[in-house]
Design an enzyme around this catalytic site. Structure first.
Site, PDB file in Angstrom:
ATOM      1  N   GLU A 169       0.795  -1.052  -0.115  1.00  0.00           N
ATOM      2  CA  GLU A 169       0.065  -0.033  -0.116  1.00  0.00           C
ATOM      3  C   GLU A 169       0.792   1.314   0.021  1.00  0.00           C
ATOM      4  OE1 GLU A 169      -4.215  -1.526   1.865  1.00  0.00           O
ATOM      5  OE2 GLU A 169      -2.526  -1.109   3.500  1.00  0.00           O
TER       6      GLU A 169
ATOM      7  N   CYS B 150       1.733  -2.226  15.909  1.00  0.00           N
ATOM      8  CA  CYS B 150       1.970  -1.990  14.663  1.00  0.00           C
ATOM      9  C   CYS B 150       1.117  -3.125  13.700  1.00  0.00           C
ATOM     10  CB  CYS B 150       3.232  -1.840  14.053  1.00  0.00           C
ATOM     11  SG  CYS B 150       3.353  -1.543  12.097  1.00  0.00           S
TER      12      CYS B 150
ATOM     13  N   CYS C 101       3.523   8.440   1.639  1.00  0.00           N
ATOM     14  CA  CYS C 101       4.026   7.520   2.293  1.00  0.00           C
ATOM     15  C   CYS C 101       4.015   5.998   1.461  1.00  0.00           C
ATOM     16  CB  CYS C 101       2.788   7.564   3.383  1.00  0.00           C
ATOM     17  SG  CYS C 101       3.451   6.149   4.788  1.00  0.00           S
TER      18      CYS C 101
ATOM     19  N   CYS D 226       6.464  -6.750   7.422  1.00  0.00           N
ATOM     20  CA  CYS D 226       7.656  -6.244   8.056  1.00  0.00           C
ATOM     21  C   CYS D 226       8.044  -7.468   9.109  1.00  0.00           C
ATOM     22  CB  CYS D 226       7.337  -5.295   9.061  1.00  0.00           C
ATOM     23  SG  CYS D 226       8.801  -4.512   9.880  1.00  0.00           S
TER      24      CYS D 226
ATOM     25  N   CYS E  12       6.887  -4.983  16.425  1.00  0.00           N
ATOM     26  CA  CYS E  12       6.490  -3.714  17.166  1.00  0.00           C
ATOM     27  C   CYS E  12       4.962  -3.987  17.764  1.00  0.00           C
ATOM     28  CB  CYS E  12       6.447  -2.575  16.628  1.00  0.00           C
ATOM     29  SG  CYS E  12       8.242  -2.258  16.003  1.00  0.00           S
TER      30      CYS E  12
ATOM     31  N   CYS F 218      -1.021   5.834  10.100  1.00  0.00           N
ATOM     32  CA  CYS F 218       0.204   5.019  10.458  1.00  0.00           C
ATOM     33  C   CYS F 218      -0.056   3.780  11.194  1.00  0.00           C
ATOM     34  CB  CYS F 218       0.749   6.286  11.556  1.00  0.00           C
ATOM     35  SG  CYS F 218       1.273   7.623  11.008  1.00  0.00           S
TER      36      CYS F 218
HETATM   37  N1  SAH Z   1       9.396   0.598   9.950  1.00  0.00           N
HETATM   38  C1  SAH Z   1       9.507   1.881  10.158  1.00  0.00           C
HETATM   39  C2  SAH Z   1       8.632   2.784   9.207  1.00  0.00           C
HETATM   40  C3  SAH Z   1       7.071   2.485   9.188  1.00  0.00           C
HETATM   41  S1  SAH Z   1       5.913   2.482  10.458  1.00  0.00           S
HETATM   42  C4  SAH Z   1       9.396   2.339  11.552  1.00  0.00           C
HETATM   43  O1  SAH Z   1       9.094   1.662  12.300  1.00  0.00           O
HETATM   44  O2  SAH Z   1       9.890   3.476  11.632  1.00  0.00           O
HETATM   45  C5  SAH Z   1       5.962   4.542  10.337  1.00  0.00           C
HETATM   46  C6  SAH Z   1       5.553   5.043  11.947  1.00  0.00           C
HETATM   47  O3  SAH Z   1       4.177   4.604  12.225  1.00  0.00           O
HETATM   48  C7  SAH Z   1       6.394   4.565  12.840  1.00  0.00           C
HETATM   49  O4  SAH Z   1       6.818   5.569  13.600  1.00  0.00           O
HETATM   50  C8  SAH Z   1       5.771   3.439  13.538  1.00  0.00           C
HETATM   51  O5  SAH Z   1       6.192   3.157  14.689  1.00  0.00           O
HETATM   52  C9  SAH Z   1       4.402   4.218  13.736  1.00  0.00           C
HETATM   53  N2  SAH Z   1       3.533   3.231  13.709  1.00  0.00           N
HETATM   54  C10 SAH Z   1       3.100   1.928  13.761  1.00  0.00           C
HETATM   55  N3  SAH Z   1       1.948   1.421  13.938  1.00  0.00           N
HETATM   56  C11 SAH Z   1       1.255   2.480  14.545  1.00  0.00           C
HETATM   57  C12 SAH Z   1      -0.250   2.638  15.096  1.00  0.00           C
HETATM   58  N4  SAH Z   1      -0.868   1.665  15.168  1.00  0.00           N
HETATM   59  N5  SAH Z   1      -0.540   4.017  15.272  1.00  0.00           N
HETATM   60  C13 SAH Z   1       0.288   4.966  15.341  1.00  0.00           C
HETATM   61  N6  SAH Z   1       1.546   4.806  14.811  1.00  0.00           N
HETATM   62  C14 SAH Z   1       1.845   3.710  14.451  1.00  0.00           C
HETATM   63 FE1  SF4 Z   2       7.852  -2.850  11.281  1.00  0.00          FE
HETATM   64 FE2  SF4 Z   2       5.671  -1.661  12.006  1.00  0.00          FE
HETATM   65 FE3  SF4 Z   2       7.841  -1.903  13.904  1.00  0.00          FE
HETATM   66 FE4  SF4 Z   2       8.122  -0.263  11.714  1.00  0.00          FE
HETATM   67  S1  SF4 Z   2       6.539  -0.078  13.351  1.00  0.00           S
HETATM   68  S2  SF4 Z   2       9.454  -1.626  12.301  1.00  0.00           S
HETATM   69  S3  SF4 Z   2       6.955  -1.400  10.062  1.00  0.00           S
HETATM   70  S4  SF4 Z   2       6.497  -3.465  12.836  1.00  0.00           S
END
Ligand code: SAH
Ligand code: SF4
Length: 361
Positions: free
Chosen positions: A89, A116, A102, A109, A113, A335
């Site tokens: 996406e 996420c 974006c 991934c 996390c 995000c």
């Molecule tokens: N993998 C990279 C970039 C993708 S995520 C990273 O982790 O930085 C982009 C941003 O969205 C990151 O700061 C991530 O931590 C945040 N993010 C992920 N899941 C989220 C959620 N459910 N609500 C808000 N932000 C989130």
């Molecule tokens: Fe991967 Fe989501 Fe963690 Fe970014 S925030 S490193 S996309 S699991």
């Protein structure tokens, strides 16, 4: 050979092997990325013979959208098909004076996390350089078609995936974004967001000058270990040191720290004060991100009042603190909500289901 995925250096190498001059690279960059032309026959400043040879030996293969969704707030999301079972996406966030795209760097991934949605989907593979830059190529063509001279003005690597774990393809893609003959975006308008894979961050320091956003999300290791598990391998003190190295030789640059606001987890006044102490004298901007929910998530978003109080503590201490406006959440485009279509090879969902069966969770 798909020329869409070659940056200037790559194209110069390609043409050198053909016995052609390096300036051919600029011509191709202008045609393909600047003007969106994919048919060699239409590239009229190349000789007929060269056009025929290119048609024989190369191609310009661009992505195809299988779905396109519009949010009530103007945010747009495309599902782009890759090979058979995978799709990623890309999200466009229009604002008054800019169009931010974006983009994704991986199918899913490999990191997990806990807040996420992409992490919950599992992982299939890295995107190629062509698949990464293809997202920008595609959206610029859509904007052109719709008229009014709109183009993408900012790119953030904040879609699916951890860009530093696909270093080899992400770096040439970001070079293309900055190349004057391709997209001509300034280094300040290309932002790589990372959860902090230190060895690759150090390599990035050597070869790139894009803006850096770091997913911090917690002011101490104990909490960050839980939210961003890669912290167990690359803890906060080492991450901050690598970030300092990244901006050391880049005047007037700062790090953007991303901090997701999770109700009762990382959002107290004490956390805010700890964060202030932690960042100390690093040139910093803190970007608070209200948590975006998804079905499996064990968290709630902090209240607006809590986010304001947290931001206040940061700004009173002299930090630049902003709160990211939630955009596109009605189309799961905010995000952390991107899932695409991941033919998961980590069997993560299966394993979780089994765990839940055993524990009755
Ligand atoms: N993998 C990279 C970039 C993708 S995520 C990273 O982790 O930085 C982009 C941003 O969205 C990151 O700061 C991530 O931590 C945040 N993010 C992920 N899941 C989220 C959620 N459910 N609500 C808000 N932000 C989130
Ligand atoms: Fe991967 Fe989501 Fe963690 Fe970014 S925030 S490193 S996309 S699991």
């Amino acid at each position: 050979m798909n020329l869409l995925g070659l940056d200037r250096k790559g194209l110069e190498g390609f043409f050198a092997e053909m016995g052609e001059k390096p300036f051919r690279a600029s011509q191709i960059l202008k045609w393909v990325h600047g003007r969106g032309v994919t048919d060699f026959e239409a590239m009229t400043d190349l000789s007929k013979a060269l056009r025929a040879r290119l048609a024989d030996e190369a191609e310009v293969r661009v992505p195809e959208a299988v779905m396109d969704q519009n949010s009530e707030d103007g945010t747009r999301k495309w599902l782009l098909r890759l090979d058979g079972s995978n799709a990623i996406e890309a999200v466009l966030i229009p604002e008054k004076n800019r169009e931010t795209l974006c983009i994704s760097s991986q199918v899913g991934c490999a990191l997990e996390c806990s807040f996420c949605s992409t992490g919950y989907q599992g992982f299939n593979r890295n995107l190629s350089t062509a698949e990464i830059i293809g997202q920008l190529w595609y959206v610029n063509r859509i904007l052109e078609r719709e008229g009014e001279g709109r183009q993408v003005t900012n790119v953030v690597f904040m879609g699916m995936g951890e860009p530093l774990l696909n270093f080899k393809n992400v770096v040439p893609a970001s070079e293309l974004m900055k190349d004057d003959h391709a997209y001509g975006l300034s280094k300040r308008r290309v932002t790589l967001s990372t959860s902090g894979v230190i060895p690759y961050l150090d390599r990035l320091t050597e070869v790139s000058d894009v803006s850096l956003a770091v997913s911090l999300h917690a002011p101490n290791d104990e909490l960050r270990n839980e939210l961003v598990p890669i912290n167990r391998k690359y803890p906060i003190a080492e991450l901050l040191a690598a970030c300092r190295r990244y901006i050391a030789d880049k005047p007037h640059r700062s790090i953007t720290w991303e901090y997701v606001m999770l109700d009762g987890v990382n959002d107290t006044d004490a956390h805010a004060r700890e964060l202030v102490d932690l960042l100390g004298d690093i040139p910093s901007k803190v970007n608070l991100i209200p948590f975006n929910p998804f079905p499996e998530a064990p968290y709630r978003r902090s209240s607006d009042a809590r986010i304001r109080a947290f931001a206040r503590i940061l700004s009173d201490a002299g930090l630049v603190a902003t709160t990211r406006k939630t955009r596109g959440d009605d189309i799961d485009g905010a995000c952390g909500q991107l899932v695409g279509k991941v033919a998961d090879r980590t069997r993560r969902q299966e394993k979780r289901a089994r765990r839940e069966q055993v524990t009755g969770a």
